[in-house]
Design a protein around this motif. Structure first.
Motif, PDB file in Angstrom:
ATOM      1  N   LYS A   1      -8.444  12.967  11.448  1.00  0.00           N
ATOM      2  CA  LYS A   1      -8.269  12.769  12.893  1.00  0.00           C
ATOM      3  C   LYS A   1      -9.530  12.164  13.509  1.00  0.00           C
ATOM      4  CE  LYS A   1      -4.776  16.228  13.925  1.00  0.00           C
ATOM      5  NZ  LYS A   1      -4.565  17.629  14.235  1.00  0.00           N
ATOM      6  N   THR A   2     -10.682  12.630  13.048  1.00  0.00           N
ATOM      7  CA  THR A   2     -11.950  12.091  13.551  1.00  0.00           C
ATOM      8  C   THR A   2     -12.061  10.618  13.190  1.00  0.00           C
ATOM      9  OG1 THR A   2     -12.882  14.263  13.104  1.00  0.00           O
ATOM     10  CG2 THR A   2     -14.450  12.509  13.594  1.00  0.00           C
ATOM     11  N   LEU A   3     -11.725  10.305  11.960  1.00  0.00           N
ATOM     12  CA  LEU A   3     -11.770   8.909  11.517  1.00  0.00           C
ATOM     13  C   LEU A   3     -10.854   8.034  12.381  1.00  0.00           C
ATOM     14  CD1 LEU A   3     -12.399   6.633   9.388  1.00  0.00           C
ATOM     15  CD2 LEU A   3     -10.449   7.497   8.088  1.00  0.00           C
ATOM     16  N   ILE A   4      -9.648   8.521  12.634  1.00  0.00           N
ATOM     17  CA  ILE A   4      -8.691   7.767  13.452  1.00  0.00           C
ATOM     18  C   ILE A   4      -9.239   7.576  14.867  1.00  0.00           C
ATOM     19  CG2 ILE A   4      -6.386   7.842  14.528  1.00  0.00           C
ATOM     20  CD1 ILE A   4      -5.433   9.279  11.905  1.00  0.00           C
ATOM     21  N   GLU A   5      -9.794   8.645  15.430  1.00  0.00           N
ATOM     22  CA  GLU A   5     -10.379   8.530  16.781  1.00  0.00           C
ATOM     23  C   GLU A   5     -11.485   7.489  16.816  1.00  0.00           C
ATOM     24  OE1 GLU A   5     -11.555  12.433  18.116  1.00  0.00           O
ATOM     25  OE2 GLU A   5      -9.474  13.109  17.944  1.00  0.00           O
ATOM     26  N   ASP A   6     -12.332   7.505  15.771  1.00  0.00           N
ATOM     27  CA  ASP A   6     -13.432   6.529  15.699  1.00  0.00           C
ATOM     28  C   ASP A   6     -12.903   5.098  15.663  1.00  0.00           C
ATOM     29  OD1 ASP A   6     -15.284   8.467  15.775  1.00  0.00           O
ATOM     30  OD2 ASP A   6     -15.776   8.436  13.625  1.00  0.00           O
ATOM     31  N   ILE A   7     -11.876   4.899  14.875  1.00  0.00           N
ATOM     32  CA  ILE A   7     -11.310   3.549  14.759  1.00  0.00           C
ATOM     33  C   ILE A   7     -10.711   3.122  16.101  1.00  0.00           C
ATOM     34  CG2 ILE A   7      -9.521   2.132  13.633  1.00  0.00           C
ATOM     35  CD1 ILE A   7      -9.803   4.018  11.172  1.00  0.00           C
ATOM     36  N   VAL A   8      -9.943   4.017  16.698  1.00  0.00           N
ATOM     37  CA  VAL A   8      -9.215   3.673  17.910  1.00  0.00           C
ATOM     38  C   VAL A   8     -10.140   3.461  19.120  1.00  0.00           C
ATOM     39  CG1 VAL A   8      -7.418   4.468  19.517  1.00  0.00           C
ATOM     40  CG2 VAL A   8      -7.109   4.765  17.069  1.00  0.00           C
ATOM     41  N   LYS A   9     -11.209   4.269  19.196  1.00  0.00           N
ATOM     42  CA  LYS A   9     -12.048   4.150  20.397  1.00  0.00           C
ATOM     43  C   LYS A   9     -13.027   2.960  20.320  1.00  0.00           C
ATOM     44  CE  LYS A   9     -15.705   7.448  19.333  1.00  0.00           C
ATOM     45  NZ  LYS A   9     -16.021   8.857  19.341  1.00  0.00           N
ATOM     46  N   ASP A  10     -13.174   2.391  19.134  1.00  0.00           N
ATOM     47  CA  ASP A  10     -14.007   1.204  18.972  1.00  0.00           C
ATOM     48  C   ASP A  10     -13.458   0.088  19.873  1.00  0.00           C
ATOM     49  OD1 ASP A  10     -15.195  -1.153  18.103  1.00  0.00           O
ATOM     50  OD2 ASP A  10     -15.333  -0.450  16.034  1.00  0.00           O
ATOM     51  N   GLU A  11     -14.321  -0.494  20.681  1.00  0.00           N
ATOM     52  CA  GLU A  11     -13.850  -1.498  21.645  1.00  0.00           C
ATOM     53  C   GLU A  11     -13.204  -2.713  20.997  1.00  0.00           C
ATOM     54  OE1 GLU A  11     -16.604  -2.663  24.651  1.00  0.00           O
ATOM     55  OE2 GLU A  11     -16.836  -0.597  25.333  1.00  0.00           O
ATOM     56  N   SER A  12     -13.666  -3.019  19.811  1.00  0.00           N
ATOM     57  CA  SER A  12     -13.126  -4.204  19.135  1.00  0.00           C
ATOM     58  C   SER A  12     -11.856  -3.882  18.331  1.00  0.00           C
ATOM     59  CB  SER A  12     -14.183  -4.788  18.195  1.00  0.00           C
ATOM     60  OG  SER A  12     -14.475  -3.838  17.192  1.00  0.00           O
ATOM     61  N   PHE A  13     -11.384  -2.662  18.480  1.00  0.00           N
ATOM     62  CA  PHE A  13     -10.213  -2.218  17.719  1.00  0.00           C
ATOM     63  C   PHE A  13      -8.966  -3.087  17.981  1.00  0.00           C
ATOM     64  CE2 PHE A  13      -6.401   0.595  18.261  1.00  0.00           C
ATOM     65  CZ  PHE A  13      -6.111   0.764  16.919  1.00  0.00           C
ATOM     66  N   SER A  14      -8.389  -3.549  16.916  1.00  0.00           N
ATOM     67  CA  SER A  14      -7.138  -4.302  17.064  1.00  0.00           C
ATOM     68  C   SER A  14      -6.235  -3.982  15.871  1.00  0.00           C
ATOM     69  CB  SER A  14      -7.405  -5.802  17.100  1.00  0.00           C
ATOM     70  OG  SER A  14      -7.417  -6.328  15.795  1.00  0.00           O
ATOM     71  N   HIS A  15      -5.019  -4.486  15.923  1.00  0.00           N
ATOM     72  CA  HIS A  15      -4.089  -4.173  14.834  1.00  0.00           C
ATOM     73  C   HIS A  15      -4.588  -4.693  13.490  1.00  0.00           C
ATOM     74  CE1 HIS A  15      -2.693  -8.267  15.835  1.00  0.00           C
ATOM     75  NE2 HIS A  15      -2.432  -8.318  14.548  1.00  0.00           N
ATOM     76  N   ASN A  16      -5.480  -5.690  13.539  1.00  0.00           N
ATOM     77  CA  ASN A  16      -6.023  -6.238  12.292  1.00  0.00           C
ATOM     78  C   ASN A  16      -6.900  -5.235  11.549  1.00  0.00           C
ATOM     79  OD1 ASN A  16      -4.867  -8.786  12.513  1.00  0.00           O
ATOM     80  ND2 ASN A  16      -6.437  -9.408  13.987  1.00  0.00           N
ATOM     81  N   ASP A  17      -7.345  -4.193  12.281  1.00  0.00           N
ATOM     82  CA  ASP A  17      -8.186  -3.180  11.647  1.00  0.00           C
ATOM     83  C   ASP A  17      -7.482  -2.489  10.489  1.00  0.00           C
ATOM     84  OD1 ASP A  17     -10.152  -3.776  13.339  1.00  0.00           O
ATOM     85  OD2 ASP A  17     -10.005  -1.985  14.590  1.00  0.00           O
ATOM     86  N   TRP A  18      -6.176  -2.523  10.537  1.00  0.00           N
ATOM     87  CA  TRP A  18      -5.412  -1.892   9.461  1.00  0.00           C
ATOM     88  C   TRP A  18      -5.840  -2.451   8.103  1.00  0.00           C
ATOM     89  CZ3 TRP A  18      -2.742   2.376   9.379  1.00  0.00           C
ATOM     90  CH2 TRP A  18      -1.868   2.622   8.317  1.00  0.00           C
TER      91      TRP A  18
END
Ligand SMILES: [Zn+2]
Length: 216
Positions: free
Chosen positions: A15-32
């Motif tokens: 959950k922490t990892l997911i939060e980190d990914i999602v809250k990153d400003e540059s987060f986009s669907h490509n992060d997958w």
């Protein structure tokens, strides 16, 4: 009952990892699939894949054919509402399942959620009604689609119709010359009519005819 009974449950670390990914400003669907996020995400993806592969008894959510039990290439983590359009749902447990490589690629980024009349959707929908496709977390596939000889799909509902088109389930068999589409279309129409009339004997006869055509 829905095809998937248990959604994936994430650990505290995940959950922490997911939060980190999602809250990153540059987060986009490509992060997958993004390279620098690859390591921790890869482990998370494997975890999701393993859960849904087991939960779906190694069957693709859309075509019901076998997915690979070993490799990841034909057992892909699938975003039911496309991540290109709904990045907030990218890690929503009920937006995840596994699909075969063909269904995943063909379905691509087509929208699967019904548009709402006003405003924007905030939360992930909590019922089958909100979706255009047969949703493995909310729907029983057999209520919506009949499969004959593993290769001909007949819709029983609007959702079934949408899903067959979305993943081009019949088109694949037509392309490979398994059957003439016209004849099968007529039989599918007859089958629907016979069912609507409640004529069980006729339904049985049409089903036999379809199976015979497919097995020839
Ligand atoms: Zn499939």
């Amino acid at each position: 009952m829905a095809d998937i009974k248990k959604k994936v449950v994430f650990s505290k670390e995940q959950k922490t990892l997911i939060e980190d990914i999602v809250k990153d400003e540059s987060f986009s669907h490509n992060d997958w699939t993004k390279v620098e996020k690859k390591e921790p995400l890869q482990a998370l993806r494997s975890y999701i894949r393993k859960h849904y592969r087991t939960e779906q008894m190694a069957k693709c959510a859309y075509c019901k054919k076998d997915v690979s039990v070993q490799s990841a290439s034909n057992c892909q983590v699938e975003h039911i509402a496309p991540k290109e359009k709904y990045k907030d749902y990218m890690f929503h447990p009920k937006n995840l399942c596994v699909a075969c490589a063909d269904c995943n690629a063909i379905k691509w980024n087509r929208d699967t959620i019904k548009p709402i009349k006003s405003g924007e959707r905030k939360r992930y929908p909590s019922s089958s009604r909100a979706f255009l496709l047969v949703h493995p977390h909310f729907d029983d596939y057999t209520d919506h689609i009949d499969i004959f000889s593993d290769r001909w799909y007949v819709d029983k509902t609007k959702k079934g119709h949408f899903t067959i088109g979305l993943c081009k389930l019949n088109q694949r068999s037509v392309d490979f010359g398994y059957f003439e589409p016209d004849e099968m279309m007529v039989l599918a129409e007859d089958l629907r009519a016979a069912k609507a009339n409640g004529s069980r004997q006729l339904v049985g006869l049409i089903k036999d005819r379809i199976r015979k055509l497919l097995d020839d």
